[in-house]
Write an enzyme that holds these catalytic residues in place. Structure first.
Site, PDB file in Angstrom:
ATOM      1  N   CYS A  86       0.885  -1.234  -0.114  1.00 24.37           N
ATOM      2  CA  CYS A  86      -0.002   0.078   0.264  1.00 24.37           C
ATOM      3  C   CYS A  86       0.969   1.143  -0.018  1.00 24.37           C
ATOM      4  O   CYS A  86       0.244   2.519  -0.071  1.00 24.37           O
ATOM      5  CB  CYS A  86      -1.074   0.061   1.248  1.00 24.37           C
ATOM      6  SG  CYS A  86      -1.996  -1.537   1.402  1.00 24.37           S
ATOM      7  N   CYS A 216     -14.895   0.802   6.348  1.00 22.46           N
ATOM      8  CA  CYS A 216     -13.842   0.216   5.703  1.00 22.46           C
ATOM      9  C   CYS A 216     -13.451   0.768   4.226  1.00 22.46           C
ATOM     10  O   CYS A 216     -14.402   0.833   3.694  1.00 22.46           O
ATOM     11  CB  CYS A 216     -13.937  -1.146   5.748  1.00 22.46           C
ATOM     12  SG  CYS A 216     -14.115  -1.930   7.217  1.00 22.46           S
ATOM     13  N   SER A 217     -12.043   0.736   3.929  1.00 20.18           N
ATOM     14  CA  SER A 217     -11.948   1.269   2.600  1.00 20.18           C
ATOM     15  C   SER A 217     -12.109   0.098   1.529  1.00 20.18           C
ATOM     16  O   SER A 217     -12.276  -0.990   2.005  1.00 20.18           O
ATOM     17  CB  SER A 217     -10.248   1.559   2.506  1.00 20.18           C
ATOM     18  OG  SER A 217      -9.653   0.627   2.758  1.00 20.18           O
ATOM     19  N   HIS A 332      -8.452   3.791  -2.299  1.00 21.00           N
ATOM     20  CA  HIS A 332      -7.394   3.184  -2.052  1.00 21.00           C
ATOM     21  C   HIS A 332      -6.716   2.188  -3.171  1.00 21.00           C
ATOM     22  O   HIS A 332      -6.739   0.851  -3.107  1.00 21.00           O
ATOM     23  CB  HIS A 332      -7.434   2.444  -0.687  1.00 21.00           C
ATOM     24  CG  HIS A 332      -6.054   1.966  -0.280  1.00 21.00           C
ATOM     25  ND1 HIS A 332      -5.060   2.567  -0.581  1.00 21.00           N
ATOM     26  CD2 HIS A 332      -5.667   0.794   0.700  1.00 21.00           C
ATOM     27  CE1 HIS A 332      -3.672   1.633   0.262  1.00 21.00           C
ATOM     28  NE2 HIS A 332      -4.400   0.880   0.867  1.00 21.00           N
TER      29      HIS A 332
END
Length: 393
Positions: A86, A216-217, A332
């Protein structure tokens, strides 16, 4: 010779689409960044590319940047690829910054990720590639759950810790998600652009308690690029510090984040109180509160009440958090996230963020993390943390 890295051009994709290829997105943001910088593609000397999942999801395991950018006209550039989970974006930006400080004339940092392929299990596996095999096995043994994501389960354990040790509440977690959606509604590039309420967040489907779906992403396709130069254009944002650390399992994730933040403040010669706006790694809304405290913006236990009171929202009385909508709402796309954070802050410092503008913003911070390491030994450390301190030109 004293050099400073300046952001002279940026490009970013909308993150609410699933129909574009990695190549299409990469070429788009590079063209945007070059146009804004007033630089020809043939004048770029180095390209650093962040990507995490192409090897698993689109069968491009090596030379990803060369593949995605073969039609970009970068005939005089070396292309270096980074897979750092990430944090590929902040990793690429760090190396681009070092190259600029070292005298490379025009440097391009790119992050791109194609995560929506229709194979949810493979995408989850691609995210988990950011965890060593021995730790993955341990997490699956200890935290397997119906959501299919052991990393969300790990985040849930951190959320429980915030409740038990720092007095946080699920209403505070929901308030962070509400703020995220409110900011995202002002961002035309955000994945989610609809406002929500605390009750709606709390009432959304459970993932791993206390986390609900809206805390939550999500999977996101997207790309972001910046052009750096030691020669600034008018109003160019300055990179005041680029600070990175990798964990090895010696300490826990949030301790590593606190150590890295302390180093970043020292590198930049500032205190957290000096910062006007921060883009941080809110993989979940409880993680936003934990990160705010680990980064030093709030004392332990204070971030939740401040968020619930609206202090971290645009127009609030504390540091403004995730004006882009953050991972929860902007999205994301793993390897692009760190650069997307910096583009949002560049817009803030240049006064061109529109309805989400933080009045008088002069100093900003991007904090991007990636990977987990050491869980099997009882501690989950960060694989990589990249913190960039930016200053208005």
């Amino acid at each position: 010779m004293d050099r400073t890295a300046h952001i002279v051009g940026t490009g970013i994709t909308p993150m609410n689409r699933r129909d574009r290829t990695a190549e299409d997105m990469a070429l788009d943001v590079v063209a945007q960044a070059l146009t804004r910088a007033g630089v020809e593609a043939a004048d770029i000397n180095l390209v650093v590319v962040g990507n995490a999942t192409a090897g698993r999801l689109i069968d491009q395991g090596c030379i990803r940047g060369q593949t995605f950018l073969r039609q970009a006209g970068l005939r005089n550039a070396g292309i270096v690829n980074i897979d750092n989970s990430c944090a590929g974006g902040s990793s690429a930006l760090h190396l681009a910054t070092l190259a600029t400080l070292g005298g490379t004339r025009n440097v391009l940092a790119l992050g791109v990720e194609k995560m929506w392929t229709g194979a949810r299990g493979e995408t989850l596996a691609g995210i988990e590639d950011g965890v060593p095999l021995i730790d993955r096995a341990y997490l699956h043994d200890k935290l397997e759950n119906p959501s299919g994501s052991v990393l969300m389960a790990l985040n849930a354990t951190w959320a429980v810790g915030l409740i038990e040790e720092r007095g946080a509440t699920v209403e505070q977690f929901a308030a962070a998600a509400v703020k995220s959606r409110r900011h995202g509604a002002l961002n035309p590039n955000a994945q989610f652009q609809q406002e929500t309420t605390i009750d709606e967040v709390l009432g959304s489907p459970a993932i791993v308690p206390p986390l609900t779906r809206m805390m939550c992403s999500s999977f996101t396709d997207g790309a972001a690029a910046v052009v750096l130069s030691a020669t600034p254009t008018a109003g160019a944002t300055r990179i005041r510090a680029s600070t990175v650390r990798s964990g090895n399992g010696d300490i826990d994730y949030h301790e590593r984040l606190a150590e890295t933040a302390s180093a970043a403040w020292e590198d930049a010669g500032i205190d957290p109180d000096d910062v006007d706006v921060v883009e941080l790694h809110d993989a979940t809304s409880p993680e936003e509160l934990y990160a705010l405290e680990s980064l030093g913006f709030f004392k332990p236990g204070d971030a939740g009440p401040a968020t619930l009171a609206g202090d971290t929202s645009i127009g609030g009385k504390s540091v403004t958090v995730n004006t882009s909508g953050g991972l929860l709402s902007r999205g994301h796309p793993l390897g692009a996230t760190g650069i997307a954070q910096v583009i949002e802050l560049d817009d803030q410092l240049r006064g061109r963020a529109g309805g989400r503008q933080v009045a008088g913003a002069r100093l900003a911070v991007a904090a991007n993390t990636g990977g987990m390491i050491g869980s099997h030994a009882g501690r989950t450390d960060a694989g990589f943390i990249g913190i960039h301190v930016l200053e208005a030109g």
